[in-house]
Design a protein around this motif. Sequence first.
Motif, short mmCIF file in Angstrom:
data_model
loop_
_atom_site.label_atom_id
_atom_site.label_comp_id
_atom_site.label_asym_id
_atom_site.label_seq_id
_atom_site.Cartn_x
_atom_site.Cartn_y
_atom_site.Cartn_z
N CYS A 1 -37.39 8.37 -10.94
CA CYS A 1 -38.03 7.29 -9.83
C CYS A 1 -39.38 7.61 -9.52
N PRO A 2 -40.39 7.23 -10.61
CA PRO A 2 -41.67 7.81 -10.35
C PRO A 2 -42.25 7.04 -9.08
N GLU A 3 -41.83 5.98 -8.75
CA GLU A 3 -42.71 5.25 -7.74
C GLU A 3 -41.96 5.39 -6.13
N GLY A 4 -40.66 6.12 -6.35
CA GLY A 4 -39.83 6.02 -5.25
C GLY A 4 -38.86 4.66 -5.15
N ALA A 5 -38.03 4.61 -4.22
CA ALA A 5 -37.39 3.47 -4.18
C ALA A 5 -36.68 3.47 -2.81
N VAL A 6 -36.32 2.08 -2.16
CA VAL A 6 -35.57 1.90 -1.18
C VAL A 6 -34.41 1.09 -1.54
N LEU A 7 -33.30 1.47 -1.32
CA LEU A 7 -31.79 1.23 -1.73
C LEU A 7 -31.24 0.51 -0.40
N GLU A 8 -30.66 -0.67 -0.63
CA GLU A 8 -29.51 -1.17 0.37
C GLU A 8 -28.28 -0.78 -0.02
N VAL A 9 -27.41 -0.12 0.59
CA VAL A 9 -26.01 0.26 0.18
C VAL A 9 -25.10 -0.09 1.17
N GLU A 10 -23.83 -0.20 0.56
CA GLU A 10 -22.69 -0.42 1.62
C GLU A 10 -22.52 0.77 2.37
N ILE B 1 -20.90 10.79 1.24
CA ILE B 1 -20.48 9.49 1.17
C ILE B 1 -21.71 8.93 2.49
N VAL B 2 -22.01 7.79 2.26
CA VAL B 2 -23.10 7.03 2.84
C VAL B 2 -22.26 6.51 4.05
N ALA B 3 -22.77 6.78 5.23
CA ALA B 3 -22.41 6.18 6.58
C ALA B 3 -23.40 5.05 6.91
N LYS B 4 -23.53 4.95 8.20
CA LYS B 4 -24.19 3.80 8.82
C LYS B 4 -25.92 4.34 9.04
N GLU B 5 -26.08 5.54 8.97
CA GLU B 5 -27.40 5.96 9.20
C GLU B 5 -28.12 5.83 7.93
N ASP B 6 -29.49 5.56 7.98
CA ASP B 6 -30.34 5.69 6.90
C ASP B 6 -30.62 6.99 6.26
N GLU C 1 -23.05 7.11 -7.20
CA GLU C 1 -22.78 5.94 -7.72
C GLU C 1 -23.84 4.74 -7.02
N ALA C 2 -24.45 5.13 -6.05
CA ALA C 2 -25.29 4.23 -5.43
C ALA C 2 -26.74 4.10 -6.31
N LEU C 3 -26.95 5.45 -6.52
CA LEU C 3 -28.40 5.88 -7.26
C LEU C 3 -28.05 5.11 -8.51
N LEU C 4 -27.21 5.59 -9.26
CA LEU C 4 -26.89 5.01 -10.56
C LEU C 4 -26.85 3.31 -10.55
N GLU C 5 -26.12 2.99 -9.37
CA GLU C 5 -26.19 1.38 -9.57
C GLU C 5 -27.54 0.65 -9.29
N HIS C 6 -28.49 1.58 -8.90
CA HIS C 6 -29.79 1.04 -8.45
C HIS C 6 -30.88 1.51 -9.88
N ASP C 7 -30.13 1.76 -10.85
CA ASP C 7 -31.02 2.25 -11.97
C ASP C 7 -31.53 3.59 -11.83
N ILE C 8 -31.14 4.24 -10.82
CA ILE C 8 -31.77 5.74 -10.83
C ILE C 8 -30.84 6.59 -11.48
N GLU C 9 -31.39 6.99 -12.65
CA GLU C 9 -30.51 7.63 -13.53
C GLU C 9 -30.13 9.28 -13.72
N ILE C 10 -29.79 9.63 -12.28
CA ILE C 10 -29.84 10.88 -11.85
C ILE C 10 -28.42 11.58 -12.86
N GLU C 11 -28.73 12.85 -13.18
CA GLU C 11 -27.75 13.47 -13.92
C GLU C 11 -26.63 13.79 -13.32
N HIS C 12 -25.45 13.73 -14.04
CA HIS C 12 -24.05 13.70 -13.42
C HIS C 12 -23.19 14.24 -14.46
N ALA C 13 -23.31 15.52 -15.00
CA ALA C 13 -22.73 15.92 -16.31
C ALA C 13 -21.08 15.84 -15.97
N CYS C 14 -20.64 16.16 -15.09
CA CYS C 14 -19.39 16.06 -14.87
C CYS C 14 -18.49 15.06 -14.49
#
Length: 112
Positions: free
Chosen positions: A13-22, A90-95, A29-42
């Motif tokens: 994510c060379p430019e950084g990003a701001v994602l809106e998530v539920e 798991i994302v809660a209500k806080e940023d 999963e939120a990172l991956l859904e926003h095209d931030i291809e973090i490794e997740h080998a397992c």
Amino acid sequence: MPQIVVLPHAEYCPEGAVLEVETGANLCEALLEHDIEIEHACELSCACTTCHVIVREGAASLNESTEEEDDLLDRAWGLTPQSRLSCQAIVAKEDLVIEIPKYSINHAKESH
């Protein structure tokens, strides 16, 4: 809806990003859904540390880490007191503000 601020990472994510998530979203999963291809080998099963992130702000709002996650994190590169496995957070209500460490313990990148 909470926001996740992803600090710049040269590869994922060379430019950084701001994602809106539920609320209730799995962080990895939120990172991956926003095209931030973090490794997740397992495949998000809490069996490695390739999805390690550092939660710079908002960590207290996440679900508590399990003993299994804490044990795995002991092997993560660049471990800090704010480290989490994104597949277990798991994302809660806080940023959130997260940093993806420069390295992981993975010697070969997975192709997902």
